[in-house]
Design a protein around this motif. Sequence first.
Motif, PDB file in Angstrom:
ATOM      1  N   ALA A 288      35.283  34.470  46.797  1.00  0.00           N
ATOM      2  CA  ALA A 288      34.530  35.637  47.254  1.00  0.00           C
ATOM      3  C   ALA A 288      33.867  35.352  48.595  1.00  0.00           C
ATOM      4  CB  ALA A 288      33.487  36.027  46.211  1.00  0.00           C
TER       5      ALA A 288
ATOM      6  N   ASN B 218      28.342  45.093  52.408  1.00  0.00           N
ATOM      7  CA  ASN B 218      29.681  44.507  52.399  1.00  0.00           C
ATOM      8  C   ASN B 218      29.668  43.018  52.741  1.00  0.00           C
ATOM      9  OD1 ASN B 218      29.264  44.574  55.152  1.00  0.00           O
ATOM     10  ND2 ASN B 218      30.917  46.027  55.587  1.00  0.00           N
TER      11      ASN B 218
ATOM     12  N   ILE C 100      31.102  42.298  46.691  1.00  0.00           N
ATOM     13  CA  ILE C 100      31.844  41.777  45.540  1.00  0.00           C
ATOM     14  C   ILE C 100      30.881  41.582  44.372  1.00  0.00           C
ATOM     15  CG2 ILE C 100      33.166  39.805  44.655  1.00  0.00           C
ATOM     16  CD1 ILE C 100      34.148  39.377  47.572  1.00  0.00           C
TER      17      ILE C 100
ATOM     18  N   ARG D  88      29.459  46.930  44.836  1.00  0.00           N
ATOM     19  CA  ARG D  88      30.892  47.239  44.932  1.00  0.00           C
ATOM     20  C   ARG D  88      31.155  48.468  45.792  1.00  0.00           C
ATOM     21  NH1 ARG D  88      35.350  46.748  40.572  1.00  0.00           N
ATOM     22  NH2 ARG D  88      36.413  46.299  42.520  1.00  0.00           N
TER      23      ARG D  88
ATOM     24  N   GLY E  91      35.285  49.316  35.713  1.00  0.00           N
ATOM     25  CA  GLY E  91      35.353  49.058  37.146  1.00  0.00           C
ATOM     26  C   GLY E  91      34.026  48.623  37.746  1.00  0.00           C
TER      27      GLY E  91
ATOM     28  N   SER F 155      35.902  31.567  41.651  1.00  0.00           N
ATOM     29  CA  SER F 155      35.689  32.981  41.997  1.00  0.00           C
ATOM     30  C   SER F 155      34.633  33.117  43.088  1.00  0.00           C
ATOM     31  CB  SER F 155      35.259  33.769  40.761  1.00  0.00           C
ATOM     32  OG  SER F 155      36.295  33.827  39.812  1.00  0.00           O
TER      33      SER F 155
ATOM     34  N   SER G 140      34.290  42.993  40.049  1.00  0.00           N
ATOM     35  CA  SER G 140      35.541  42.598  40.670  1.00  0.00           C
ATOM     36  C   SER G 140      36.264  41.555  39.827  1.00  0.00           C
ATOM     37  CB  SER G 140      35.269  42.017  42.068  1.00  0.00           C
ATOM     38  OG  SER G 140      34.392  42.829  42.803  1.00  0.00           O
ATOM     39  N   ASN G 141      35.485  40.771  39.071  1.00  0.00           N
ATOM     40  CA  ASN G 141      36.045  39.693  38.276  1.00  0.00           C
ATOM     41  C   ASN G 141      35.115  39.407  37.118  1.00  0.00           C
ATOM     42  OD1 ASN G 141      37.831  37.734  37.537  1.00  0.00           O
ATOM     43  ND2 ASN G 141      37.341  36.291  39.172  1.00  0.00           N
TER      44      ASN G 141
END
Length: 281
Positions: A264, A194, A218, A213, A241, A260, A244-245
Amino acid sequence: MRETIAVIFDFDDTLAPDSTSGLLQKLGVDVEIFWRDEVEPLIRDDWDPVPAYLVKMIQKSRSGEVETITQQMLEDWGQRLPLHVGVTSIFQRIRDHAKKINPRISIEFYLISSGIEDVLRHTQIAHEFHDIWASNFSYDETGAIAYPKKVVSFTDKTRYIFHIKKGLSVDAVRGKPFEVNRKMPSGRSRIPLNQMIFVGDGYTDIPCFTLVRKGGGIAIGVYDNERRDRWGRAWGFVEDGRVSNLVPADFEEKRALSNSLIMAVESLAQKISLQGNIYQG
């Protein structure tokens, strides 16, 4: 708690145009034919894509069809290969922004690629990375490529995510391939998932997208604005999915990818600060 964020990049088509295709093109190879008519038949015969392209490069080098591919040639190409716009400055921009959010935060950059290590370790940005993991050749007595030595593909890439998590450097595990399986006490990760950001572009990055993820990190997908044939693949990462971007591979300041990455890092830095305050409280 350790206040470190790992920003992990794929290389080919993420930080630069495909480095292997670039080298082959420089040697006079029609790269479209190489991938379609030479590598693809091996893949249909159940070869993994990475050893397939490594073996075909060795065959070309030995056949005399192209100039012999040597370790020195790979290193020289690494020094000259082009990078995507803005890449050389993105590392310091990320570090500077993280310090503004939390002066105690440190950023470590990593490279995990299916490309050729002896190319990537000689690029103009190689010094930015805490560690680099990639595929590689062994060489014969003349320095020519001889056999695939290391293959990094698909789930192989996740292996190195766990190296980062456990704090296992390239040098620490040299000649010790099973060291990553060593059990680590709960809560003792050097950099937990994380606190990771993974940036990639292709199918070989999907396991890393998913792992990071699911672990609370991210995942950012990039695509080449000039390669319309790959837009559908990139959009599929969003639909599934996986990321995230999804943004174009342009690292210039204030462009979507740079923003981005900055956001992040800011998000993870703020979470780390909050967790630190809770522990201190």
